[in-house]
Structures are given as structure tokens and as C-alpha cells.
Write a protein that holds these residues in place. Sequence first.
Motif, PDB file in Angstrom:
ATOM      1  N   SER A  73       0.827  -1.209   0.000  1.00 59.56           N
ATOM      2  CA  SER A  73       0.000   0.000   0.000  1.00 59.56           C
ATOM      3  C   SER A  73       0.860   1.257   0.000  1.00 59.56           C
ATOM      4  O   SER A  73       0.513   2.258  -0.632  1.00 59.56           O
ATOM      5  CB  SER A  73      -0.941  -0.009   1.200  1.00 59.56           C
ATOM      6  N   ALA A  74       1.996   1.225   0.694  1.00 60.88           N
ATOM      7  CA  ALA A  74       2.897   2.380   0.719  1.00 60.88           C
ATOM      8  C   ALA A  74       3.501   2.630  -0.657  1.00 60.88           C
ATOM      9  O   ALA A  74       3.609   3.774  -1.109  1.00 60.88           O
ATOM     10  CB  ALA A  74       3.996   2.160   1.756  1.00 60.88           C
ATOM     11  N   ILE A  75       3.892   1.570  -1.350  1.00 54.63           N
ATOM     12  CA  ILE A  75       4.474   1.710  -2.693  1.00 54.63           C
ATOM     13  C   ILE A  75       3.439   2.267  -3.660  1.00 54.63           C
ATOM     14  O   ILE A  75       3.721   3.160  -4.464  1.00 54.63           O
ATOM     15  CB  ILE A  75       5.012   0.358  -3.197  1.00 54.63           C
ATOM     16  N   VAL A  76       2.214   1.735  -3.601  1.00 59.36           N
ATOM     17  CA  VAL A  76       1.144   2.207  -4.491  1.00 59.36           C
ATOM     18  C   VAL A  76       0.875   3.683  -4.255  1.00 59.36           C
ATOM     19  O   VAL A  76       0.685   4.465  -5.201  1.00 59.36           O
ATOM     20  CB  VAL A  76      -0.132   1.376  -4.268  1.00 59.36           C
ATOM     21  N   MET A  77       0.860   4.101  -3.006  1.00 60.36           N
ATOM     22  CA  MET A  77       0.604   5.500  -2.683  1.00 60.36           C
ATOM     23  C   MET A  77       1.691   6.397  -3.263  1.00 60.36           C
ATOM     24  O   MET A  77       1.406   7.452  -3.832  1.00 60.36           O
ATOM     25  CB  MET A  77       0.527   5.682  -1.163  1.00 60.36           C
ATOM     26  N   MET A  78       2.963   5.986  -3.156  1.00 63.77           N
ATOM     27  CA  MET A  78       4.061   6.787  -3.695  1.00 63.77           C
ATOM     28  C   MET A  78       4.031   6.841  -5.216  1.00 63.77           C
ATOM     29  O   MET A  78       4.260   7.898  -5.813  1.00 63.77           O
ATOM     30  CB  MET A  78       5.399   6.230  -3.197  1.00 63.77           C
ATOM     31  N   LYS A  79       3.733   5.719  -5.849  1.00 64.98           N
ATOM     32  CA  LYS A  79       3.679   5.695  -7.313  1.00 64.98           C
ATOM     33  C   LYS A  79       2.516   6.523  -7.845  1.00 64.98           C
ATOM     34  O   LYS A  79       2.643   7.197  -8.871  1.00 64.98           O
ATOM     35  CB  LYS A  79       3.555   4.252  -7.808  1.00 64.98           C
TER      36      LYS A  79
END
Length: 308
Positions: A73-79
Motif C-alpha cells: 500500500s505504501a508503494i502504491v501510494m508513492m507511485k
Amino acid sequence: MALLTPLFAFLYHLPQVYKWLLKPYYISSLFMSVAFLLVRKTPGICEHLSTQREDGNSCDFDWREVEILMFLSAIVMMKNRRAITIEQHVGNIILFSKVANVILFFRLDIRLGLLYLTLCIVFLMICKPPIYMGPEYIKYFSDKTIDDELEKDNRVTWIVEFFANWAPECQSFASVYADLSLKYNCAGLKFGKVDIGRYSEVAKKYRVSTSPLSKQLPSLVLFQGGKEIMRRPQVDKKGRAVSWTFTEENIIREFNLNELYQKSKKLGKAKGEKFERPSESVFAPVPEEEEPEAETITAMDTESKKDK
């Protein structure tokens, strides 16, 4: 909260994208993205799975699985902070969900991991994201027509997108570029596209690399009088594109489309009148060809004839 942000963005744009969202590609991708969730939560299947939970409940996530999902979820938010369109938001969620599923299935059972990875590879080979088919005022060039069109009328300004169908960035940008063509296309300002994945000679001539490492796809180039005036993204000395976001606002500002449109549409209003020369562009002036020298020579000839 990291997962709620893209979810709310998706729900907000849902009325605009429901048609392409219901296509087989996205339906299949959705099921593959939640495959591990379905396996872990489905009664009759989850009871036979291994678990590291202290209570032995194999139908719920253990602490390591929760940790992996939170990291996802953190990676998706940053992307998604740099995502331009809803397609990019959904694409990022699907991509990293599949990556998380591969990790989770391999951790659960290597046989399930190999099976899921094989399905992902097959899906990638046989299924492609749907191509944008909405309204647009765009002329598609080939390797034989692009030069003739750009040089046909020096009064016409062209904005040309160099793209490749296999590039996800180009697929996401298609709707943005089409919307710009609907707003700004006129007699003196036209929009074009050329598939350099298909016409490699065009890529070489206009110095646009198709390598995924170069990050040059898509590239927007503005032509006036058949000559390149500017392009985005710019390319550094190593041949890599300088980071630039292809939002509609950025393109309007960088290419000064509002002022360019006001100047260019005069060609349609006054068909018989002389259109402004490209040297009067809102961008860097294009030098006039030999005209001042010709006038000087004519004046000198006249004076010499009078002396005689």
C-alpha cells in the motif's frame, strides 16, 4: 489510509471510465490482483493452508502477510503521486498487487507460487491493455508521410507525439493528448502521432530513443515551418530523458498552447489573407531565409543601373 486514497480517486472517476473498466483485460486483472485474498478467505480451501498465526486460524492473514500488504500500500501510494490519469492509478494498483500476490503465494507454497507466476506470464503475453478509442483530432503519420505533412505548409504548426503501443506511459497519455487535440486543434495548429515502435527509421531521424531505459516515450515535439522548435521531455548528454510529468496543465504551459492557439486560428478566419510567419512565433524565432539579402542585392542593382 494509503489504500483509501486511490480508492476514492477511482470512485470519483468511475462514471467516466466504466466502459473500459468492464473490458476483459481489467476484469481478468482484478481477479488476479485479489487471488491470494480469495484463496486465504474461501471456506473449504483456507482450512488446508499453512499459517504462522498463534491461534492456528489459517483463514486469516498472519503478521508477515499483513506486513507485506502494508508495504504494498505504501508503494502504491508513492507511485500514484505521479500518476496522471485514472488508468495509471488503476494500472499501478494492479501491477503491485500482482507482485505482492507472487511473494505471498511463494511464501505460502512454492507450487502455488509457480502456478501464479506462470499465469501472470501467460496473461502478460496474450492480453494487452485496451487502446484509447475516444474522440480526437489527430493525424497518424507513417514513415512515408510525416516529412511531407510537416513541410507541406510553413504556416501550420504541428505538435507531434512520438509513441510506441507497447509502452504503458504512451497508453496512459493517449486520452490526455486526445483531449488537448479536441480543445486546441485549428487551421494553423494541428496534432499528429507516429508509432516509432513500428517505424524505427523515424525514431532515428528525429532522435527519439525507444529504449525503456531512456524514458523518452512518449515524446512531444513542436514543429513550425517543418523545423523542430522544442520538445518534451528534454534529453541529457547521456541520452536519458529529464524527468517531466505529462499532465495537461504542464503541456499547456510549456508549449504555451493558449497563445499559440490564438495566433494559429487566424489562418482559418482569414483564408485569403497572409498568415503570420513562423518567425513571429511565441517561441524562439525562426530565421527568415535569405530575404533580407535578396532585398539588399535588388537595391544595389537599382543604384548601379541609375549610375550607368
